[in-house]
Design an enzyme around this catalytic site. Structure first.
Site, PDB file in Angstrom:
ATOM      1  N   ALA A  49       0.793  -1.239   0.000  1.00  0.00           N
ATOM      2  CA  ALA A  49       0.000   0.000   0.000  1.00  0.00           C
ATOM      3  C   ALA A  49       0.820   1.281   0.000  1.00  0.00           C
ATOM      4  O   ALA A  49       0.256   2.364  -0.016  1.00  0.00           O
ATOM      5  CB  ALA A  49      -0.912   0.008   1.226  1.00  0.00           C
ATOM      6  N   GLY A  52       3.442   3.235  -5.689  1.00  0.00           N
ATOM      7  CA  GLY A  52       2.968   2.733  -6.971  1.00  0.00           C
ATOM      8  C   GLY A  52       1.463   2.529  -7.026  1.00  0.00           C
ATOM      9  O   GLY A  52       0.680   3.350  -6.536  1.00  0.00           O
ATOM     10  N   GLU A  76       8.679  -1.148   4.628  1.00  0.00           N
ATOM     11  CA  GLU A  76       9.353   0.141   4.508  1.00  0.00           C
ATOM     12  C   GLU A  76      10.241   0.390   5.723  1.00  0.00           C
ATOM     13  O   GLU A  76      10.104  -0.277   6.739  1.00  0.00           O
ATOM     14  CB  GLU A  76       8.324   1.275   4.388  1.00  0.00           C
ATOM     15  CG  GLU A  76       7.371   1.152   3.189  1.00  0.00           C
ATOM     16  CD  GLU A  76       8.062   1.334   1.844  1.00  0.00           C
ATOM     17  OE1 GLU A  76       9.221   1.804   1.803  1.00  0.00           O
ATOM     18  OE2 GLU A  76       7.425   1.000   0.816  1.00  0.00           O
ATOM     19  N   ASP A 112       6.716  -7.524   6.957  1.00  0.00           N
ATOM     20  CA  ASP A 112       6.780  -8.497   5.875  1.00  0.00           C
ATOM     21  C   ASP A 112       5.436  -9.190   5.634  1.00  0.00           C
ATOM     22  O   ASP A 112       4.988  -9.984   6.468  1.00  0.00           O
ATOM     23  CB  ASP A 112       7.857  -9.529   6.220  1.00  0.00           C
ATOM     24  CG  ASP A 112       8.067 -10.523   5.107  1.00  0.00           C
ATOM     25  OD1 ASP A 112       7.460 -10.347   4.019  1.00  0.00           O
ATOM     26  OD2 ASP A 112       8.840 -11.476   5.308  1.00  0.00           O
ATOM     27  N   ALA A 113       4.836  -8.894   4.505  1.00  0.00           N
ATOM     28  CA  ALA A 113       3.518  -9.460   4.179  1.00  0.00           C
ATOM     29  C   ALA A 113       3.561 -10.971   3.954  1.00  0.00           C
ATOM     30  O   ALA A 113       2.520 -11.614   3.875  1.00  0.00           O
ATOM     31  CB  ALA A 113       2.958  -8.777   2.921  1.00  0.00           C
ATOM     32  N   TYR A 237       9.032  -8.496 -22.044  1.00  0.00           N
ATOM     33  CA  TYR A 237       8.151  -8.673 -20.882  1.00  0.00           C
ATOM     34  C   TYR A 237       7.256  -9.900 -20.980  1.00  0.00           C
ATOM     35  O   TYR A 237       7.417 -10.856 -20.217  1.00  0.00           O
ATOM     36  CB  TYR A 237       7.295  -7.410 -20.676  1.00  0.00           C
ATOM     37  CG  TYR A 237       6.650  -7.388 -19.305  1.00  0.00           C
ATOM     38  CD1 TYR A 237       7.190  -6.624 -18.275  1.00  0.00           C
ATOM     39  CD2 TYR A 237       5.528  -8.165 -19.027  1.00  0.00           C
ATOM     40  CE1 TYR A 237       6.610  -6.634 -17.005  1.00  0.00           C
ATOM     41  CE2 TYR A 237       4.952  -8.185 -17.769  1.00  0.00           C
ATOM     42  CZ  TYR A 237       5.493  -7.410 -16.765  1.00  0.00           C
ATOM     43  OH  TYR A 237       4.930  -7.438 -15.512  1.00  0.00           O
ATOM     44  N   VAL A 276       6.228   4.504 -14.410  1.00  0.00           N
ATOM     45  CA  VAL A 276       7.448   4.577 -13.612  1.00  0.00           C
ATOM     46  C   VAL A 276       7.096   4.323 -12.152  1.00  0.00           C
ATOM     47  O   VAL A 276       6.350   5.094 -11.554  1.00  0.00           O
ATOM     48  CB  VAL A 276       8.101   5.973 -13.736  1.00  0.00           C
ATOM     49  CG1 VAL A 276       9.394   6.022 -12.931  1.00  0.00           C
ATOM     50  CG2 VAL A 276       8.353   6.318 -15.189  1.00  0.00           C
TER      51      VAL A 276
HETATM   52  P1  NAI Z   1       5.952  -0.646  -6.063  1.00  0.00           P
HETATM   53  O1  NAI Z   1       7.358  -1.067  -5.842  1.00  0.00           O
HETATM   54  O2  NAI Z   1       5.660   0.800  -6.244  1.00  0.00           O
HETATM   55  O3  NAI Z   1       5.046  -1.157  -4.832  1.00  0.00           O
HETATM   56  C1  NAI Z   1       5.289  -2.381  -4.213  1.00  0.00           C
HETATM   57  C2  NAI Z   1       4.661  -2.409  -2.831  1.00  0.00           C
HETATM   58  O4  NAI Z   1       4.882  -3.699  -2.261  1.00  0.00           O
HETATM   59  C3  NAI Z   1       5.249  -1.401  -1.842  1.00  0.00           C
HETATM   60  O5  NAI Z   1       4.199  -0.867  -1.064  1.00  0.00           O
HETATM   61  C4  NAI Z   1       6.145  -2.254  -0.960  1.00  0.00           C
HETATM   62  O6  NAI Z   1       6.346  -1.745   0.347  1.00  0.00           O
HETATM   63  C5  NAI Z   1       5.356  -3.544  -0.927  1.00  0.00           C
HETATM   64  N1  NAI Z   1       6.130  -4.724  -0.564  1.00  0.00           N
HETATM   65  C6  NAI Z   1       7.149  -5.298  -1.242  1.00  0.00           C
HETATM   66  N2  NAI Z   1       7.602  -6.383  -0.558  1.00  0.00           N
HETATM   67  C7  NAI Z   1       6.844  -6.490   0.549  1.00  0.00           C
HETATM   68  C8  NAI Z   1       6.805  -7.405   1.645  1.00  0.00           C
HETATM   69  N3  NAI Z   1       7.637  -8.428   1.735  1.00  0.00           N
HETATM   70  N4  NAI Z   1       5.899  -7.189   2.628  1.00  0.00           N
HETATM   71  C9  NAI Z   1       5.046  -6.142   2.569  1.00  0.00           C
HETATM   72  N5  NAI Z   1       5.011  -5.261   1.547  1.00  0.00           N
HETATM   73  C10 NAI Z   1       5.905  -5.433   0.561  1.00  0.00           C
HETATM   74  O7  NAI Z   1       5.425  -1.522  -7.279  1.00  0.00           O
HETATM   75  P2  NAI Z   1       4.250  -1.348  -8.367  1.00  0.00           P
HETATM   76  O8  NAI Z   1       4.854  -1.014  -9.668  1.00  0.00           O
HETATM   77  O9  NAI Z   1       3.149  -0.535  -7.836  1.00  0.00           O
HETATM   78  O10 NAI Z   1       3.759  -2.863  -8.510  1.00  0.00           O
HETATM   79  C11 NAI Z   1       2.558  -3.367  -7.984  1.00  0.00           C
HETATM   80  C12 NAI Z   1       1.968  -4.372  -8.960  1.00  0.00           C
HETATM   81  O11 NAI Z   1       1.592  -3.692 -10.160  1.00  0.00           O
HETATM   82  C13 NAI Z   1       2.943  -5.478  -9.394  1.00  0.00           C
HETATM   83  O12 NAI Z   1       2.248  -6.689  -9.480  1.00  0.00           O
HETATM   84  C14 NAI Z   1       3.375  -5.023 -10.774  1.00  0.00           C
HETATM   85  O13 NAI Z   1       3.797  -6.082 -11.587  1.00  0.00           O
HETATM   86  C15 NAI Z   1       2.078  -4.427 -11.273  1.00  0.00           C
HETATM   87  N6  NAI Z   1       2.192  -3.558 -12.451  1.00  0.00           N
HETATM   88  C16 NAI Z   1       3.121  -2.553 -12.533  1.00  0.00           C
HETATM   89  C17 NAI Z   1       3.228  -1.791 -13.691  1.00  0.00           C
HETATM   90  C18 NAI Z   1       4.240  -0.695 -13.792  1.00  0.00           C
HETATM   91  O14 NAI Z   1       4.460  -0.194 -14.901  1.00  0.00           O
HETATM   92  N7  NAI Z   1       4.838  -0.253 -12.721  1.00  0.00           N
HETATM   93  C19 NAI Z   1       2.351  -2.004 -14.847  1.00  0.00           C
HETATM   94  C20 NAI Z   1       1.352  -3.026 -14.633  1.00  0.00           C
HETATM   95  C21 NAI Z   1       1.316  -3.779 -13.487  1.00  0.00           C
HETATM   96 NA    NA Z   2       2.085  -1.003  -5.070  1.00  0.00          NA
END
Ligand code: NAI
Ligand code: NA
Length: 400
Positions: A49, A52, A76, A112-113, A237, A276
């Site tokens: 949460a 991104g 975080e 850690d989720a 990809y 991004v």
């Molecule tokens: P992000 O890196 O911005 O967010 C990831 C989140 O996961 C963060 O809140 C982080 O704290 C949390 N997280 C990671 N490991 C954790 C753990 N062990 N325990 C608890 N929380 C944890 O990434 P983003 O880009 O928002 O990715 C989210 C989803 O969206 C992914 O499935 C990604 O493949 C998908 N996605 C992303 C796109 C992009 O262009 N960025 C496009 C389409 C889908």
């Molecule tokens: Na996210």
């Protein structure tokens, strides 16, 4: 202290608390005036949460019409003697403050989720303080490592292609240049491991433990996020390790959907636009496509960031007035529709044919790309005074 951006490779080593606040506020302001979510969920668990798509989902669901109470889970780092902490920590803190001002519950779990203890804590919280159930679970974790639930051993994902290796450019955010590199071909073990880290296994586990604990409300929905892309990005990809993981995620949605139907609920995968984020800047050979895509979509007035994508997803796809969720023939919810418009893809291809290390800032939207990256870490806002002292000590006693 005075905080400046420090970028090493594709990672920001610092973040700016005031700028992070600004980033959260900007997203809140956007959804307040956007097409509102009607019939939205009221009690939401967001996994991932703090940045991104997950952060944008949470903001959209709280402030974009649904007025949802939310639980946010994220991994975080808070401020310490050694560092200012991570942007997501501040995002979580500022989100909670803004939501509470609005009279909404916004509970953060930082940790850690994947751990059983974390899951139990969240279940206990839902039962004792959150009204007993959730009616939406957003799965937006992005990570390179996941512990094997049986053995505890760390499984690592790879960002690789499958089949023949390929060469391509990747934006170097530290040096503002293009690096040429080889996108290696993954072996079967690497494909399997990536599927286990970024596929649907953990999503299914979460839904199972929540369901077993009896905390899924009648009609509960769940959504996870995917990327597919076009012919241009296919080898990088969709046919690569991440694409294999996403295929698994898509299949998982069908399995979960069958389970949730029993309580009147649904499970979907939403296919999103390339953007991004902290996670996406790591995908090798992918950034030239994003530079060209941003250029074209901005010119055509079609550009969206995470927050625009998520507001459109909830308002126009998952919570429509009729209750019907529009899906494609694979039962996927598509908010990558504008990215994949033929005219957009044609223009992107024309740009990419010409783009190289010397002309990418002119031909592509490098400025927009870099600025988005800086903003993820609280930098690059024109109305934040970056020469002003920030007292990190003030945050030491605070909790997100
Ligand atoms: P992000 O890196 O911005 O967010 C990831 C989140 O996961 C963060 O809140 C982080 O704290 C949390 N997280 C990671 N490991 C954790 C753990 N062990 N325990 C608890 N929380 C944890 O990434 P983003 O880009 O928002 O990715 C989210 C989803 O969206 C992914 O499935 C990604 O493949 C998908 N996605 C992303 C796109 C992009 O262009 N960025 C496009 C389409 C889908
Ligand atoms: Na996210």
């Amino acid at each position: 202290m005075i905080i400046k951006p420090v970028i090493k490779g594709q990672v920001a080593k610092t973040c700016h608390p005031i700028g992070c606040k600004k980033a959260v506020e900007e997203q809140i302001d956007y959804v307040r005036q956007a097409d509102p979510i009607k019939n939205g969920p009221k009690k939401v668990l967001v996994l991932g949460a703090s940045s991104g798509f997950g952060l944008a989902s949470r903001i959209s669901l709280a402030f974009g019409g649904a007025k949802a109470d939310t639980i946010g889970v994220a991994f975080e780092r808070g401020p310490s003697e050694a560092s200012v902490g991570s942007a997501g920590w501040y995002n979580a803190l500022y989100f909670r403050e803004a939501a509470e001002q609005e009279g909404l519950i916004a509970k953060n779990f930082i940790g850690d989720a994947f751990s059983a203890e974390m899951r139990q804590q969240i279940i206990d919280y839902i039962k004792t303080e959150f009204g007993g159930t959730v009616d939406l679970v957003v799965y937006s974790l992005a990570t390179g490592v996941r512990p094997d639930p049986e053995t505890g051993q760390k499984i690592r994902s790879s960002l690789k292609t499958v089949g023949e290796p390929l060469t391509g450019y990747t934006v170097n955010l530290e040096k503002d240049c293009f690096d040429e590199g080889v996108l290696e071909a993954a072996d079967p073990q690497e494909i399997e491991d990536t599927v286990r880290v970024m596929g649907g296994e953990d999503w299914a586990e979460w839904i199972k433990v929540l369901s077993d604990a009896g905390v899924l409300a009648e009609g509960c929905q769940t959504v996870a996020y995917s990327y597919i892309g076009s012919q241009i990005t296919r080898r990088i990809y969709h046919e690569g390790t991440l694409g294999h993981a996403k295929e698994h995620l898509h299949k998982t949605a069908d399995v979960l959907d069958e389970q949730l139907r029993k309580i009147g609920g649904q499970a979907h995968v939403a296919v999103c636009k390339a953007l991004v984020t902290k996670a996406s800047v790591f995908i090798p050979a992918f950034s030239p496509y994003i530079l060209a895509l941003f250029k074209v979509m901005k010119e055509l007035g079609l550009h969206e960031g995470c927050i625009e994508q998520m507001q459109r997803l909830f308002a126009q796809r998952l919570y429509t007035e009729t209750g019907e969720v529009p899906v494609d023939d694979q039962r996927l919810v598509r908010v990558d529709d504008w990215e994949l418009r033929p005219d957009v893809q044609e223009k992107v291809q024309v740009i990419l044919n010409e783009m190289g290390p010397d002309n990418f800032p002119e031909l592509g939207d490098y400025e927009g790309y870099k600025n988005d990256f800086l903003k993820l870490n609280g930098f690059g806002f024109t109305d934040v005074n970056y020469d002003e002292e920030v007292s990190i000590e003030n945050f030491a006693s605070r909790q997100p």
